[in-house]
Design a protein around this motif. Structure first.
Motif, PDB file in Angstrom:
ATOM      1  N   SER A   1      -9.395   1.267  -0.847  1.00 21.99           N
ATOM      2  CA  SER A   1      -7.973   1.232  -0.560  1.00 21.99           C
ATOM      3  C   SER A   1      -7.587   2.458   0.250  1.00 21.99           C
ATOM      4  N   SER A   2      -6.619   2.309   1.144  1.00 22.00           N
ATOM      5  CA  SER A   2      -6.090   3.463   1.870  1.00 22.00           C
ATOM      6  C   SER A   2      -5.488   4.474   0.913  1.00 22.00           C
TER       7      SER A   2
ATOM      8  N   SER B   1     -10.917  -7.453   2.096  1.00 24.24           N
ATOM      9  CA  SER B   1     -12.358  -7.232   2.000  1.00 24.24           C
ATOM     10  C   SER B   1     -12.754  -5.774   2.216  1.00 24.24           C
ATOM     11  N   ARG B   2     -11.794  -4.894   2.394  1.00 24.45           N
ATOM     12  CA  ARG B   2     -12.107  -3.467   2.554  1.00 24.45           C
ATOM     13  C   ARG B   2     -12.649  -2.901   1.246  1.00 24.45           C
ATOM     14  N   PRO B   3     -13.688  -2.092   1.317  1.00 21.32           N
ATOM     15  CA  PRO B   3     -14.264  -1.548   0.089  1.00 21.32           C
ATOM     16  C   PRO B   3     -13.387  -0.486  -0.567  1.00 21.32           C
TER      17      PRO B   3
ATOM     18  N   SER C   1       0.843  -1.193   0.000  1.00 18.26           N
ATOM     19  CA  SER C   1       0.000   0.000   0.000  1.00 18.26           C
ATOM     20  C   SER C   1       0.880   1.245   0.000  1.00 18.26           C
TER      21      SER C   1
ATOM     22  N   ASN D   1      -8.053   6.899  -0.475  1.00 19.63           N
ATOM     23  CA  ASN D   1      -8.797   7.627   0.542  1.00 19.63           C
ATOM     24  C   ASN D   1      -8.541   9.125   0.360  1.00 19.63           C
TER      25      ASN D   1
ATOM     26  N   ASN E   1      -9.385  -9.316   6.415  1.00 17.51           N
ATOM     27  CA  ASN E   1      -9.681  -7.933   6.783  1.00 17.51           C
ATOM     28  C   ASN E   1      -9.179  -6.956   5.717  1.00 17.51           C
ATOM     29  N   ARG E   2      -7.939  -7.091   5.307  1.00 15.95           N
ATOM     30  CA  ARG E   2      -7.366  -6.176   4.313  1.00 15.95           C
ATOM     31  C   ARG E   2      -8.004  -6.301   2.942  1.00 15.95           C
TER      32      ARG E   2
ATOM     33  N   ASP F   1      -3.856  -0.128  -3.557  1.00 14.93           N
ATOM     34  CA  ASP F   1      -3.228  -1.211  -2.803  1.00 14.93           C
ATOM     35  C   ASP F   1      -3.244  -2.466  -3.673  1.00 14.93           C
TER      36      ASP F   1
END
Length: 100
Positions: free
Chosen positions: A67-68, A63-65, A12, A71, A60-61, A82
């Motif tokens: 990406s950081s 399945s995040r809708p 990321s 953001n 967890n990573r 990511d």
């Protein structure tokens, strides 16, 4: 095609630089993994985790809708998304040693 050991790398980017997290089997049964985390500001950090903890982290990573990196909470968002890649184990170990 021959069999070779593989691991995973989650990469990321944010306004502070690139972060990489690598997961490599630490034993022959695949029950323990070495987690190698790289942060451009802090360098490499290593720890050993059981398979179920690695699974929880990856679920967890992945399945995040959002990406950081995309953001919009920062004034200058990062444009690279990511990524998660499966790589031969020797490429992961080499990458961690080269980035020190």
């Amino acid at each position: 095609m021959t069999h070779e050991d593989v691991g995973g790398e989650y990469r990321s980017s944010n306004i502070w630089g690139v972060k990489k997290t690598q997961y490599i089997a630490a034993d022959a049964t695949g029950q323990m993994f070495t987690k190698q985390h790289y942060d451009e500001r802090l360098g490499w950090h290593k720890q050993t985790l059981p398979r179920q903890d690695v699974r929880k982290e990856l679920v967890n990573r992945l399945s995040r809708p959002m990406s950081s990196a995309t953001n919009q909470s920062h004034a200058a968002p990062v444009e690279k998304p990511d990524t998660f890649r499966v790589k031969p184990e020797w490429q992961l170990r080499t990458a961690s040693q080269d980035s020190r």
